[in-house]
Structures are given as structure tokens and as C-alpha cells.
Enzyme design. Structure first.
Site, PDB file in Angstrom:
ATOM      1  N   PHE A 176       0.850  -1.189   0.000  1.00 51.93           N
ATOM      2  CA  PHE A 176       0.000   0.000   0.000  1.00 51.93           C
ATOM      3  C   PHE A 176       0.885   1.238   0.000  1.00 51.93           C
ATOM      4  O   PHE A 176       1.726   1.394   0.883  1.00 51.93           O
ATOM      5  CB  PHE A 176      -0.932   0.033   1.215  1.00 51.93           C
ATOM      6  N   ASP A 233       9.182   2.688   1.381  1.00 52.41           N
ATOM      7  CA  ASP A 233       8.039   3.418   1.917  1.00 52.41           C
ATOM      8  C   ASP A 233       7.999   3.127   3.416  1.00 52.41           C
ATOM      9  O   ASP A 233       7.571   2.052   3.839  1.00 52.41           O
ATOM     10  CB  ASP A 233       6.767   2.946   1.215  1.00 52.41           C
ATOM     11  N   LYS A 253       2.778   9.191   8.609  1.00 52.95           N
ATOM     12  CA  LYS A 253       1.953   8.817   9.765  1.00 52.95           C
ATOM     13  C   LYS A 253       2.397   9.371  11.129  1.00 52.95           C
ATOM     14  O   LYS A 253       1.851  10.355  11.587  1.00 52.95           O
ATOM     15  CB  LYS A 253       1.805   7.298   9.809  1.00 52.95           C
TER      16      LYS A 253
HETATM   17  C1  LIG Z   1      -0.866   5.055   5.300  1.00 55.08           C
HETATM   18  C2  LIG Z   1       0.158   4.717   4.296  1.00 55.08           C
HETATM   19  C3  LIG Z   1       0.322   5.486   3.129  1.00 55.08           C
HETATM   20  C4  LIG Z   1      -0.605   6.622   2.766  1.00 55.08           C
HETATM   21  O1  LIG Z   1      -0.569   7.650   3.680  1.00 55.08           O
HETATM   22  P1  LIG Z   1      -1.683   8.821   3.632  1.00 55.08           P
HETATM   23  O2  LIG Z   1      -1.185   9.804   4.651  1.00 55.08           O
HETATM   24  O3  LIG Z   1      -2.987   8.200   3.978  1.00 55.08           O
HETATM   25  O4  LIG Z   1      -1.666   9.371   2.257  1.00 55.08           O
HETATM   26  C5  LIG Z   1       1.356   5.149   2.279  1.00 55.08           C
HETATM   27  N1  LIG Z   1       2.192   4.132   2.543  1.00 55.08           N
HETATM   28  C6  LIG Z   1       2.067   3.383   3.660  1.00 55.08           C
HETATM   29  C7  LIG Z   1       3.040   2.280   3.912  1.00 55.08           C
HETATM   30  C8  LIG Z   1       1.048   3.641   4.560  1.00 55.08           C
HETATM   31  O5  LIG Z   1       0.905   2.875   5.642  1.00 55.08           O
END
Ligand SMILES: *Cc1c(COP(=O)(O)O)cnc(C)c1O
Length: 389
Positions: A121, A205, A234
Site C-alpha cells: 500500500f 516506503d 503517519k
Molecule cells: C498510510 C500509508 C500510506 C498513505 O498515507 P496517507 O497519509 O494516507 O496518504 C502510504 N504508505 C504506507 C506504507 C502507509 O501505511
């Protein structure tokens, strides 16, 4: 818009490890947003820093320099041991910037593809969705393109996928939304080696894994594999919107190549500096490792008690307990609701997993009380009566 499938809970206040609903009922918060509140709610140092910055200066755009932004970028660079920093407002934006860096790097040699993982994700914007390995999230917006997907921890599949069209390998060191799937150290090492040998970048990420969540400042520091680019969001500002893209100096954007009106604003940057300061001074990296082990051991005992086959996965305080029996419909939602009924919040992650991401300030007694509640919630959820309630 009816975008969110919400739990039947209206929250009005938070204090430390607890949040309170509109009936005044307390919940121990092992969700912490979605791993976005590492210091807990209303941490004094964070509150003071944010209040002071609100009083001093809130917004001037990026046409002018501001202190908190410069200080945060410098601090992140110090903690990472390399890189230049671009600040934005969310996880998707921080990955969007990373993907633009990747495109800018690969394009002169005709390398336009990203190799990403099944179940990954990376966000909901077009470029980040295109790199997200979850067909159900992508389907309504196809055609997307630009990414090839391989199963996590499959060395042969990765070896086969990385070729002369590959601009970057993009991975979460621990897949978060995909069900808390840690990448094996040798897989990360192979990704580093393949990137180097075949002229691609390696991008991590760390939106969910970063900022102490996995027991080190960034998860890549636990594996010893350094990416060329990594992203944060986050937990970085304890709940204020922020994103950060950290890239090797040779990969930096030039003037005008990227920008954000609100990105790196003084208030979220002051909040982020307070988060980094508190993590350091309160020993929260160590605490994440210690309490993470305690929590994982407790969750495993409960899974065993319940006769479930799965075992807890994750790193530090990013943990997932697989509650599926291998048969019948997914149970994670039922278990999360049973926890809620007992005054505990946790979240669901893909693959039938109950995800636990308490604040990094959590203590042993609170971990134990969560484990007891999880044990009870499992027992209740595996009984058909409460499961269908
Ligand atoms: C939550 C998340 C995102 C997206 O973050 P948003 O602030 O909702 O755009 C991207 N990558 C990872 C691994 C995430 O957990």
C-alpha cells in the site's frame, strides 16, 4: 461522501494511552490513529511545542524560509545518516514525490517502470495507487500502469522482474495495510544488490514503519540495508498532517521541479521536532523493542489458547496477529469489535490480521491488559453467537 466504513464510535477526547467517546467511556488506544500517534494523546512536550508555534507563526508558504522546517530537515538527515529532505502533508504525497524522483532518474535511460509488491500500500493518489499491489483498490481506476508486482520475500520473482525498464524497486520494509508482513533481511539485501547491479533505485516506503515504530528511527536501520530514497508520514508529527521524502543528495529535485503550498509548515514541523525529541529523551526506541516483544509473546499465547494456527508478525510495535482459522469468513473485524466492546482499540489489516500499533510510550502493565482483552475477545469471536451479533 460515504468514503469510510466507520466503527460505531464517536470519539471526543484523548489523554495519553486513552481516548474517550461521547458517552465518556474510555478506550485503551492500540490503534493510535493508524500508527500515527507515537507519543500518545496530548503529550506535554508535543502540546507545548505546537501551542508555542501556533502563537508565533502558522503559515507563510515556501516562498520564505522558516526555522522549524530547516531544523526538522536537518534532524531527519542526521538520523538517517544521509540525504536531502522534501516535506509535504501526507504519506501519499511523500510517495508521490519519491515516484517523481524515480521518474526523473529513470527517464533519460527509458526506465519508466517500478517493481512493487503484491499486497503493498503506497497511497490513494494516481501514481501511488498505480504502485499499490491491491487489485480491489485499483480496479475502479484502471488503467493505471507503470508498476510490475511480485510476491513479497520471493527472491526469484524479484530477480526476474528487475530489468532494463526498471527505474526503482519500491517496498515497505514491513507491509502494513497488506497484513503486517515483514520483509526478510536477505530479501532486502537482494533488493539492494539487484538495484545496484541493474541500475535501478531502491525506495523504502516507511510511512508506517518509520519514526520509531519498528524500534529504530527507521526500519531500514534494523535491516542494515540503506535505500536511495525513503518516505515518512503517519507518526512523524504525532497526528498533525506531514510527509517527508528523504533522498540521496544526487537525486535531489532542482528548483521548481516539485513544491507544496502547505508542506513543511511551521506547526507540523514543530510537532515533528517534539516527537523526535521525546523519542530520544524518553528512550522510546528501546521501549518499542521491549514492549513489542512482550506484546508479541502475549498475542501468541492468546492465539495458541484459542487454537488458532497463525503467529504474530511484525517488528517493534508494528504487530499483526493473524486470527483466521483458514476456513470460513475473515474474523479480524469481529475480534476488533469484541475488543472495542471491552474498551480496547486495535485495527484490521489485510489477510485477516488484527493490527496493534499502540503509542511508543506504552508500558508493560498496559500491554498485559491488552493481551488479556485480546484473549477474551478471541474466545468470544470464535463463538458463533457473538460473532454474528
Ligand atoms: C498510510 C500509508 C500510506 C498513505 O498515507 P496517507 O497519509 O494516507 O496518504 C502510504 N504508505 C504506507 C506504507 C502507509 O501505511
Amino acid at each position: 461522501m460515504p468514503t469510510y466504513r466507520r466503527y460505531p464510535l464517536r470519539l471526543v477526547r484523548g489523554e495519553g494511552l486513552r481516548v474517550f467517546d461521547d458517552a465518556g467511556r474510555a478506550y485503551l488506544d492500540f490503534a493510535a490513529g493508524i500508527a500515527a500517534v507515537p507519543l500518545g494523546h496530548g503529550h506535554p512536550r508535543w502540546l507545548e511545542a505546537v501551542h508555542a508555534q501556533l502563537d508565533r507563526l502558522v503559515h507563510v508558504s515556501n516562498l520564505y524560509a522558516t526555522g522549524p522546517q530547516e531544523e526538522l530537515a536537518e534532524r531527519l538527515r542526521e538520523l538517517a545518516g544521509f540525504g536531502l529532505v522534501f516535506l509535504s502533508n501526507s504519506g501519499a504525497e511523500s510517495n508521490e514525490a519519491a515516484l517523481k524522483i524515480v521518474r526523473r532518474y529513470g527517464r533519460p535511460r527509458g526506465r519508466l517502470q517500478v517493481v512493487a509488491l503484491d499486497g503493498s500500500f503506497h497511497g490513494r493518489t494516481f501514481a501511488t495507487l498505480a504502485a499499490t499491489g491491491q487489485p480491489d483498490k485499483r480496479a475502479p481506476f484502471e488503467p493505471l500502469g507503470g508498476a510490475t508486482f511480485v510476491p513479497p520475500n520471493d527472491l526469484d520473482a524479484l530477480d526476474e522482474a528487475v530489468d532494463e525498464t526498471t527505474a526503482a524497486i519500491l517496498v515497505e520494509p514491513v507491509l502494513g495495510e497488506g497484513g503486517i508482513v515483514p520483509l526478510e533481511p536477505r530479501y532486502l539485501e537482494a533488493a539492494r544488490r539487484l538495484s545496484d547491479e541493474r541500475g535501478a533505485l531502491l525506495v523504502f516506503d516507511e510511512v508506517q514503519t518509520g519514526v520509531g515504530r519498528c524500534g529504530s528511527w527507521f526500519a531500514f536501520q534494523r535491516s542494515g540495508v540503506r535505500p536511495d530514497v525513503f518516505t515518512l508520514a503517519k507518526g512523524l508529527a504525532n497526528g498533525l498532517p506531514i510527509g517527508a521524502t528523504v533522498a540521496a543528495e544526487t537525486l535531489a529535485f532542482g528548483p521548481g521541479e516539485h513544491a507544496s503550498t502547505f508542506g513543511g509548515g511551521p506547526v507540523p514541523c514543530a510537532g515533528a521536532l517534539a516527537v523526535l525529541g521525546a523519542i530520544e529523551e524518553e528512550g522510546l526506541l528501546e521501549n518499542a523493542r521491549v514492549q513489542g516483544e512482550r506484546l508479541a509473546a502475549g498475542l501468541d499465547r492468546a492465539l495458541e489458547d484459542a487454537g488458532l494456527p497463525g503467529r504474530t508478525r511484525g517488528l517493534g510495535l508494528l504487530l499483526g496477529a493473524p486470527v483466521g482459522t483458514g476456513e470460513g469468513p475473515p474474523k479480524a473485524g469481529t475480534v476488533v469489535r469484541a475488543l472495542m466492546a471491552r474498551g480496547f482499540l486495535a485495527t484490521e489489516a489485510g489477510g485477516d490480521v488484527v493490527r496493534c500499533t499502540p503509542p511508543l510510550t506504552v508500558d508493560g502493565a498496559t500491554v498485559d491488559s491488552f493481551v488479556d482483552a485480546f484473549d477474551e475477545a478471541l474466545a468470544a469471536s470464535l463463538q458463533p453467537a457473538e460473532a454474528s451479533a
